[in-house]
Motif scaffolding. Structure first.
Motif, PDB file in Angstrom:
ATOM      1  N   HIS A 262      35.046  25.265  44.064  1.00 26.80           N
ATOM      2  CA  HIS A 262      35.388  26.272  43.424  1.00 26.80           C
ATOM      3  C   HIS A 262      35.993  25.937  42.265  1.00 26.80           C
ATOM      4  O   HIS A 262      36.341  26.712  41.019  1.00 26.80           O
ATOM      5  N   ASP A 263      36.659  24.545  41.938  1.00 25.80           N
ATOM      6  CA  ASP A 263      37.534  24.175  40.780  1.00 25.80           C
ATOM      7  C   ASP A 263      36.577  23.111  39.922  1.00 25.80           C
ATOM      8  O   ASP A 263      37.011  22.362  39.118  1.00 25.80           O
ATOM      9  N   GLU A 281      36.915  28.965  35.604  1.00 19.51           N
ATOM     10  CA  GLU A 281      36.105  29.765  36.745  1.00 19.51           C
ATOM     11  C   GLU A 281      34.668  29.857  36.171  1.00 19.51           C
ATOM     12  O   GLU A 281      33.667  29.660  37.004  1.00 19.51           O
ATOM     13  N   SER A 284      32.872  26.426  36.213  1.00 22.23           N
ATOM     14  CA  SER A 284      32.928  25.913  37.559  1.00 22.23           C
ATOM     15  C   SER A 284      31.455  26.605  38.128  1.00 22.23           C
ATOM     16  O   SER A 284      30.564  25.838  38.667  1.00 22.23           O
ATOM     17  N   ARG A 310      33.886  32.181  40.474  1.00 21.47           N
ATOM     18  CA  ARG A 310      34.141  33.078  39.470  1.00 21.47           C
ATOM     19  C   ARG A 310      35.362  33.696  39.598  1.00 21.47           C
ATOM     20  O   ARG A 310      36.166  34.043  38.648  1.00 21.47           O
ATOM     21  N   HIS A 312      37.988  33.497  42.004  1.00 20.50           N
ATOM     22  CA  HIS A 312      39.104  33.030  43.186  1.00 20.50           C
ATOM     23  C   HIS A 312      40.402  33.409  42.140  1.00 20.50           C
ATOM     24  O   HIS A 312      41.611  33.752  42.823  1.00 20.50           O
ATOM     25  N   CYS A 349      39.517  31.530  49.349  1.00 18.78           N
ATOM     26  CA  CYS A 349      40.806  31.595  48.272  1.00 18.78           C
ATOM     27  C   CYS A 349      41.890  31.514  49.156  1.00 18.78           C
ATOM     28  O   CYS A 349      42.989  30.866  48.618  1.00 18.78           O
TER      29      CYS A 349
END
Length: 416
Positions: A262-263, A281, A284, A310, A312, A349
């Protein structure tokens, strides 16, 4: 013909854990003898058979020899003259190279005095050490991933110094570069599902394999974040905490992979912008594409990871959004058509929010709130709205606007 129980079933029994699937090795037999006694052939690369009654796997004792540079496959020699010790010597870790005669396999408690343990796996189990069996470990670089996975499974075990040195030498010799995508993904996926997945990536990082296999993940260590949001500061440390939170919350594989990726964009944040990560985002999501193509990540797994990468940040901030913005968020996540995937995105999340120093027990109201928003939107009956709009002479875009307005009204009418 002699039969022996081998591998994980013995390892887990010695640890007092629930049993693994039982695997067997057969010494002194030919493939034809196995067929003649009713066993069913299933092995493609080497002789493996299913027991006619239990359907457990029985493999003929074998030796293996690498057939080319990097990983290109093995020359397998399975023959009656291959001994049990020779078969055990080709295995990866000492704790998996223990055997028990078949006639004692169903006797409880385990007959430890009857165990065949030429490489001292019982000692390493007691001392909680992951150690390679022989130098043959270097012949299959996927064993680096496999050992790292065992570190995530047996997370209180350490890696023997000589084994870590061997793994580093394999990486330096470019052995890892030649791994095939299917085997890498298989081990990554299994490692992500272990009780402490962070250990897998820590071991891969320690031996240098992470920078070869997942450079997008490797570069996150040492990248600072704003301490008020991330008291742990280091992005790599945060990532490991998120992964372990996903295991604590018993998340499925797609969620855990989304947590891993996610990061990724924070690893490419310009130095003059740090410790802020504006626009990470979308970066990523772009990096995710190459990673997934490289290791042939399954479609359903990569699609969830894309949504989480995109959105979170917007999901974390969803308590600040009005009805129209909340509806747009649902639409970008395709939540109306894919509600189960949206629920998984919210779980990822939550792992991200709670995978921070001192945040692990904090509530994450965004998850329940957005599920309630989705339920309110789903409850809007669109067909009557469309018919009424058509009766007024509305066309396609105007009908869509009427439905949007009704959905926003439903969100506005939610309690709280």
């Amino acid at each position: 013909m002699q039969k022996f129980l081998v591998g994980g079933a013995i390892r887990d029994a010695l640890r007092g854990r629930p049993g693994s699937d039982r695997d067997w090795v057969v010494v002194g037999a030919t493939p034809q003898q196995m067929l003649d006694t009713g066993y069913l052939p299933v092995g493609r690369d080497f002789p493996v058979f299913l027991h006619p009654d239990t359907r457990e796997e029985y493999a003929l004792a074998r030796t293996e020899r690498k057939s080319g540079p990097g990983y290109r496959g093995f020359v397998v020699h399975a023959a009656p003259e291959v001994t049990l010790d020779e078969d055990l010597a080709r295995r990866d870790l000492t704790i998996n190279a223990i055997a028990l005669p078949a006639e004692l396999a169903d006797i409880e408690p385990l007959r430890t005095e009857a165990l065949i343990d030429p490489f001292h796996g019982q000692r390493d189990l007691q001392q909680k050490v992951l150690r390679h069996v022989t130098e043959a470990f270097r012949e299959d670089p996927v064993r680096i991933l496999r050992l790292a996975r065992f570190a995530a499974k047996l997370h209180d075990f350490s890696v023997a110094p000589e084994t870590l040195a061997l793994m580093r030498g394999m990486v330096e010799a470019s052995e890892v570069d030649a791994l095939v995508p299917e085997r890498v993904w298989q081990e990554l996926a299994r490692g992500l599902m272990e009780p402490k997945p962070s250990r897998m990536f820590e071991v891969l990082r320690d031996c240098g394999a992470l920078r070869v296999l997942l450079p997008e993940v490797e570069r996150l260590w040492g990248v600072p974040q704003r301490a008020e949001h991330h008291p742990e500061v280091d992005t790599g440390v945060h990532l490991m905490m998120v992964l372990d939170m996903s295991a604590r919350l018993q998340a499925p594989l797609p969620v855990r992979f989304a947590c891993l990726t996610h990061d990724l964009g924070k690893g490419t944040t310009p130095a003059d912008m740090l410790p802020r990560h504006i626009g990470h985002e979308q970066r990523s999501a772009r990096l995710l594409v190459g990673l997934c193509e490289r290791w042939r990540v399954p479609t359903e797994v990569r699609e969830l990871a894309d949504v989480v990468a995109r959105e979170h940040g917007n999901i974390h901030r969803s308590g600040e959004l009005g009805p129209a913005a909340l509806l747009r968020l649902l639409e970008r996540c395709d939540a109306l058509r894919r509600p189960e995937r949206f629920a998984d995105a919210l779980l990822a999340c939550e792992c991200d929010a709670r995978g921070r120093l001192g945040f692990d027990e904090r509530p994450y109201p965004q998850r329940d709130r957005l599920l309630a928003v989705l339920a309110a939107v789903q409850a809007v009956a669109t067909e009557p709205i469309a018919r009424e709009a058509q009766a007024r002479g509305a066309k396609g875009p105007q009908i869509g606007q009427a439905i949007q307005a009704a959905r926003e009204t439903a969100i506005s009418g939610m309690p709280g």
